[in-house]
Every structure is written in C-alpha cells, then in structure tokens.
Design an enzyme around this catalytic site. Sequence first.
Site, PDB file in Angstrom:
ATOM      1  N   ALA A   1      -3.650   4.481  -6.890  1.00  0.00           N
ATOM      2  CA  ALA A   1      -5.061   4.123  -7.073  1.00  0.00           C
ATOM      3  C   ALA A   1      -5.546   4.580  -8.444  1.00  0.00           C
ATOM      4  O   ALA A   1      -6.285   3.865  -9.123  1.00  0.00           O
ATOM      5  CB  ALA A   1      -5.910   4.742  -5.972  1.00  0.00           C
TER       6      ALA A   1
ATOM      7  N   LEU B   1       0.584  18.942 -11.602  1.00  0.00           N
ATOM      8  CA  LEU B   1       0.278  18.703 -13.012  1.00  0.00           C
ATOM      9  C   LEU B   1       1.256  17.721 -13.664  1.00  0.00           C
ATOM     10  O   LEU B   1       0.855  16.881 -14.470  1.00  0.00           O
ATOM     11  CB  LEU B   1       0.284  20.050 -13.758  1.00  0.00           C
ATOM     12  CG  LEU B   1      -0.475  20.086 -15.071  1.00  0.00           C
ATOM     13  CD1 LEU B   1      -1.936  19.697 -14.893  1.00  0.00           C
ATOM     14  CD2 LEU B   1      -0.367  21.458 -15.711  1.00  0.00           C
TER      15      LEU B   1
ATOM     16  N   GLY C   1     -15.567   3.371  -1.682  1.00  0.00           N
ATOM     17  CA  GLY C   1     -14.448   2.485  -1.992  1.00  0.00           C
ATOM     18  C   GLY C   1     -14.494   1.113  -1.340  1.00  0.00           C
ATOM     19  O   GLY C   1     -13.586   0.305  -1.554  1.00  0.00           O
TER      20      GLY C   1
ATOM     21  N   LYS D   1       3.528   1.167  -3.889  1.00  0.00           N
ATOM     22  CA  LYS D   1       2.959   0.365  -4.985  1.00  0.00           C
ATOM     23  C   LYS D   1       3.794   0.438  -6.263  1.00  0.00           C
ATOM     24  O   LYS D   1       3.758  -0.485  -7.073  1.00  0.00           O
ATOM     25  CB  LYS D   1       1.518   0.805  -5.278  1.00  0.00           C
ATOM     26  CG  LYS D   1       0.546   0.356  -4.206  1.00  0.00           C
ATOM     27  CD  LYS D   1      -0.886   0.731  -4.549  1.00  0.00           C
ATOM     28  CE  LYS D   1      -1.813   0.370  -3.404  1.00  0.00           C
ATOM     29  NZ  LYS D   1      -3.211   0.643  -3.671  1.00  0.00           N
TER      30      LYS D   1
ATOM     31  N   THR E   1       0.837  -1.206   0.000  1.00  0.00           N
ATOM     32  CA  THR E   1       0.000   0.000   0.000  1.00  0.00           C
ATOM     33  C   THR E   1       0.869   1.252   0.000  1.00  0.00           C
ATOM     34  O   THR E   1       2.098   1.169  -0.169  1.00  0.00           O
ATOM     35  CB  THR E   1      -1.020  -0.047   1.166  1.00  0.00           C
ATOM     36  OG1 THR E   1      -1.954   1.029   0.992  1.00  0.00           O
ATOM     37  CG2 THR E   1      -0.360   0.056   2.531  1.00  0.00           C
TER      38      THR E   1
ATOM     39  N   ASP F   1      -6.190  -4.379  -7.227  1.00  0.00           N
ATOM     40  CA  ASP F   1      -7.036  -3.164  -7.197  1.00  0.00           C
ATOM     41  C   ASP F   1      -7.767  -3.034  -8.529  1.00  0.00           C
ATOM     42  O   ASP F   1      -8.927  -2.606  -8.582  1.00  0.00           O
ATOM     43  CB  ASP F   1      -6.187  -1.896  -7.000  1.00  0.00           C
ATOM     44  CG  ASP F   1      -5.683  -1.722  -5.581  1.00  0.00           C
ATOM     45  OD1 ASP F   1      -6.316  -2.261  -4.650  1.00  0.00           O
ATOM     46  OD2 ASP F   1      -4.641  -1.054  -5.400  1.00  0.00           O
TER      47      ASP F   1
ATOM     48  N   ASN G   1      -5.176  16.622 -11.403  1.00  0.00           N
ATOM     49  CA  ASN G   1      -4.288  16.399 -10.258  1.00  0.00           C
ATOM     50  C   ASN G   1      -3.680  17.691  -9.732  1.00  0.00           C
ATOM     51  O   ASN G   1      -3.495  18.654 -10.473  1.00  0.00           O
ATOM     52  CB  ASN G   1      -3.163  15.427 -10.668  1.00  0.00           C
ATOM     53  CG  ASN G   1      -2.500  14.807  -9.462  1.00  0.00           C
ATOM     54  OD1 ASN G   1      -3.179  14.375  -8.538  1.00  0.00           O
ATOM     55  ND2 ASN G   1      -1.180  14.776  -9.439  1.00  0.00           N
TER      56      ASN G   1
HETATM   57  P1  NAP Z   1      -0.885   8.007  -3.677  1.00  0.00           P
HETATM   58  O1  NAP Z   1      -0.187   7.123  -4.650  1.00  0.00           O
HETATM   59  O2  NAP Z   1      -0.109   8.612  -2.573  1.00  0.00           O
HETATM   60  O3  NAP Z   1      -1.581   9.196  -4.553  1.00  0.00           O
HETATM   61  C1  NAP Z   1      -2.333  10.181  -3.920  1.00  0.00           C
HETATM   62  C2  NAP Z   1      -2.918  11.135  -4.960  1.00  0.00           C
HETATM   63  O4  NAP Z   1      -3.726  12.062  -4.261  1.00  0.00           O
HETATM   64  C3  NAP Z   1      -1.888  11.944  -5.731  1.00  0.00           C
HETATM   65  O5  NAP Z   1      -2.362  12.188  -7.014  1.00  0.00           O
HETATM   66  C4  NAP Z   1      -1.806  13.239  -4.934  1.00  0.00           C
HETATM   67  O6  NAP Z   1      -1.489  14.370  -5.729  1.00  0.00           O
HETATM   68  C5  NAP Z   1      -3.235  13.390  -4.453  1.00  0.00           C
HETATM   69  N1  NAP Z   1      -3.294  14.124  -3.187  1.00  0.00           N
HETATM   70  C6  NAP Z   1      -2.830  13.717  -1.980  1.00  0.00           C
HETATM   71  N2  NAP Z   1      -3.081  14.656  -1.040  1.00  0.00           N
HETATM   72  C7  NAP Z   1      -3.693  15.679  -1.682  1.00  0.00           C
HETATM   73  C8  NAP Z   1      -4.172  16.945  -1.262  1.00  0.00           C
HETATM   74  N3  NAP Z   1      -4.082  17.367   0.012  1.00  0.00           N
HETATM   75  N4  NAP Z   1      -4.757  17.739  -2.179  1.00  0.00           N
HETATM   76  C9  NAP Z   1      -4.860  17.365  -3.480  1.00  0.00           C
HETATM   77  N5  NAP Z   1      -4.409  16.167  -3.948  1.00  0.00           N
HETATM   78  C10 NAP Z   1      -3.837  15.341  -3.048  1.00  0.00           C
HETATM   79  O7  NAP Z   1      -2.099   7.256  -3.010  1.00  0.00           O
HETATM   80  P2  NAP Z   1      -3.047   6.130  -3.655  1.00  0.00           P
HETATM   81  O8  NAP Z   1      -2.486   4.783  -3.421  1.00  0.00           O
HETATM   82  O9  NAP Z   1      -3.344   6.534  -5.046  1.00  0.00           O
HETATM   83  O10 NAP Z   1      -4.341   6.238  -2.720  1.00  0.00           O
HETATM   84  C11 NAP Z   1      -5.146   7.387  -2.758  1.00  0.00           C
HETATM   85  C12 NAP Z   1      -6.466   7.180  -2.049  1.00  0.00           C
HETATM   86  O11 NAP Z   1      -7.180   6.076  -2.600  1.00  0.00           O
HETATM   87  C13 NAP Z   1      -6.373   6.904  -0.554  1.00  0.00           C
HETATM   88  O12 NAP Z   1      -7.390   7.635   0.076  1.00  0.00           O
HETATM   89  C14 NAP Z   1      -6.638   5.421  -0.434  1.00  0.00           C
HETATM   90  O13 NAP Z   1      -7.230   5.097   0.792  1.00  0.00           O
HETATM   91  C15 NAP Z   1      -7.627   5.206  -1.566  1.00  0.00           C
HETATM   92  N6  NAP Z   1      -7.559   3.812  -2.067  1.00  0.00           N
HETATM   93  C16 NAP Z   1      -8.664   3.028  -1.902  1.00  0.00           C
HETATM   94  C17 NAP Z   1      -8.646   1.739  -2.359  1.00  0.00           C
HETATM   95  C18 NAP Z   1      -9.861   0.870  -2.172  1.00  0.00           C
HETATM   96  O14 NAP Z   1      -9.729  -0.340  -2.247  1.00  0.00           O
HETATM   97  N7  NAP Z   1     -11.009   1.433  -1.955  1.00  0.00           N
HETATM   98  C19 NAP Z   1      -7.519   1.208  -2.991  1.00  0.00           C
HETATM   99  C20 NAP Z   1      -6.409   2.044  -3.155  1.00  0.00           C
HETATM  100  C21 NAP Z   1      -6.446   3.353  -2.678  1.00  0.00           C
HETATM  101  P3  NAP Z   1       0.018  14.803  -6.074  1.00  0.00           P
HETATM  102  O15 NAP Z   1       0.397  14.033  -7.315  1.00  0.00           O
HETATM  103  O16 NAP Z   1      -0.071  16.245  -6.262  1.00  0.00           O
HETATM  104  O17 NAP Z   1       0.871  14.418  -4.884  1.00  0.00           O
END
Ligand code: NAP
Length: 297
Positions: A139, A162, A257, A75, A71, A111, A159
């Site tokens: 994600a 950008l 989710g 990833k 996670t 996922d 995003n």
């Molecule tokens: P990640 O790889 O860290 O990516 C996070 C994304 O969110 C990036 O695009 C980041 O933008 C953006 N972001 C983070 N904080 C932000 C903020 N304060 N304002 C605006 N944009 C923000 O994380 P991930 O693995 O993709 O997971 C993201 C979310 O999906 C989490 O909430 C996680 O719990 C959820 N998720 C759910 C499942 C499920 O099974 N339901 C599975 C996977 C993930 P930047 O590029 O600008 O940093």
Amino acid sequence: MSIFIPNNETKLYGLLGKTLSHSISPSLHNTGFRDLDINAIYLMLECKEKELLEDYIQSLKNLNFGGWNVTIPYKEDIIPYLNGFSSLARDAGAVNTVLNRRGRLTGYNTDVIGFQRQIEEAGFVVKDKKAVVIGAGGAARAVIAALIQLNLAEVTIINRTLENAAELVELFKEKESKTEFSYAALKESEYKEDIKNADLIINTTPIGMYSNKMEKKLVINPEYINENQFVLDLIYNPLKTELLKEAEKKGAQIGNGLPTLIYQAEAAFKLWTKEMPKKKKWKKIAEAAVNDMIEIE
Ligand code: NAP
C-alpha cells in the site's frame, strides 16, 4: 430476486490473496456484473503458501480467468509471473490487478489510481508539500507512486522494520523523480519532527484495523498532529480508526481508506469489462459490508 446461474460463457474474475474472509471486493464486483447484466462472476482465490503461487496462477490461466485482483501478501510476489506492466505498476513495484488476454498477463496498479482520485476529491493539493507515509509494504508503494506523480516535494517513510523503509527509498530513488526521500524507524524519538513538519500523514499499516485485533492501537503518538494537516488512514474497517479520531480532535482534515478501495475496484472493473459500475450503489454496499464485519467481530 433472480439468481445468477453461471454457464460455459461466464467470465471468471477474483481476488488472489492469503486470507480473504474480510474482503468487500466480491460484493462490489458481483453487484457490478449483475447491475450491468454482464455474464461474469468474481471469486475468492485463497493461495495459502507463497510456494504455491506459480501453480495457482497457472491454474487461473488454464481456467481462462479474465483477470484478478491481488492482495496481501502477493502484490510484489506476483511480478515474476506476469508478461507486462502498466507504467503505474512499474513505478509502484507492486501489482493489484491482472488482465489476462489470451494467456498473456498484464499487471496494473489501480491502488495508485484510487488513492490519487481520493486525494484530489478531498481538495488537497500535493504539489510542493511534505508527506509522511507510515509503513513500507504494498500500500505504501502505491501511495508514494501516486504522490510522486502529483509532484510531492518530500516524503519520509516511517516503518517498524527500518531495512524495508530503506529498500523502498532506494527503489523510488532509482526512478526519475524530483521528490526527496528519507526514512525513519517507527519510534517516537525518531519520527516526531517529521510528523510535526508534515502536510500530509498517511497510515498504510494495519494498526487500527478491526480484524487484526489492533483496533484500539495507535500507530504513532497523535500529540504531534496539528490542524493544518491532512491525515489519511488506508484502513476502512473501522471507518474511523483511533488515529483518525485523535487527528480529528486536533482539528486536522481526515480521510479513511474507503474511497481508495472503491475507486481502485472501479478502475479494475473498467479494465476488465470496459464499463463503469454504479458508483453510489458501490459506496452503500461497501459501508454496509464494513458495518456487518464490525458486528460479526
Ligand atoms: P503489507 O505489504 O503486508 O505491508 C504492511 C506494512 O505494515 C509493513 O510496512 C509492515 O511493517 C507494517 N506493519 C504490519 N504490522 C505491523 C505492526 N504490528 N506494527 C507496525 N507495523 C506493522 O500490507 P499492505 O498491502 O501494504 O496493506 C497494509 C494496510 O493497508 C492494510 O491494513 C490494508 O487493509 C490497507 N490497504 C487499504 C487499501 C484501500 O483500498 N483502502 C488498499 C491497500 C491496502 P514491516 O515492514 O516492519 O513488516
């Protein structure tokens, strides 16, 4: 109630990530193992620094872990340490499940499978539709890979940074796909037309999540959402984010989710054990765990 006591034969599995206190995965997998009388245990594997990841993975191999989930934020970082990939993991450029066969590590992306199943069960037909994906992290990669497989016509990635959206577009453009890609900044003036014209809107950022103290925040202005759209939030904690509440007010179909979380876990469980857990029980456990989290916060 009998207590499970591990022995020399116990198979080890777990969740590898940076901060894991809120994860539901151990409850799901450990219940699955006990229900099916599988001699296995699922542990939290917190690796606090990216620099330690290689040694951490070597330790998991030395301990003969049968596999593990991956996670935030590893990833993509885990990819150089794996020996092979499923086609879905390769398409997504991200791995959330590892299978260890005698020291050979294969990366999967369940996922993608989980999200596809949720979309199909919701009755939404992706073929020839337009989507907006908010976020460009792990994600988002899984969601886009899933949608491409379902013959999505067009996707816009919105995003905060950008360059990360542009990078993701390039990654997917390199692969053979009929889907058209574009990207925009997370600024109202930039995204409002894309939101208005989308059939499907998916939040993959943590904005709206309890544990990030962002639960009252909206990732986009909901003014542009309409009743013909399907709005999905990959967040499951809370079950109804502010974005979903606003989308519901506009008459849109909504989804959280939790189904993706359960289905990706189910697919990982099957990869490791070749068995299926009891579905209804997992749903109850996941909902109870979310409610507990919210009460603790
Ligand atoms: P990640 O790889 O860290 O990516 C996070 C994304 O969110 C990036 O695009 C980041 O933008 C953006 N972001 C983070 N904080 C932000 C903020 N304060 N304002 C605006 N944009 C923000 O994380 P991930 O693995 O993709 O997971 C993201 C979310 O999906 C989490 O909430 C996680 O719990 C959820 N998720 C759910 C499942 C499920 O099974 N339901 C599975 C996977 C993930 P930047 O590029 O600008 O940093």
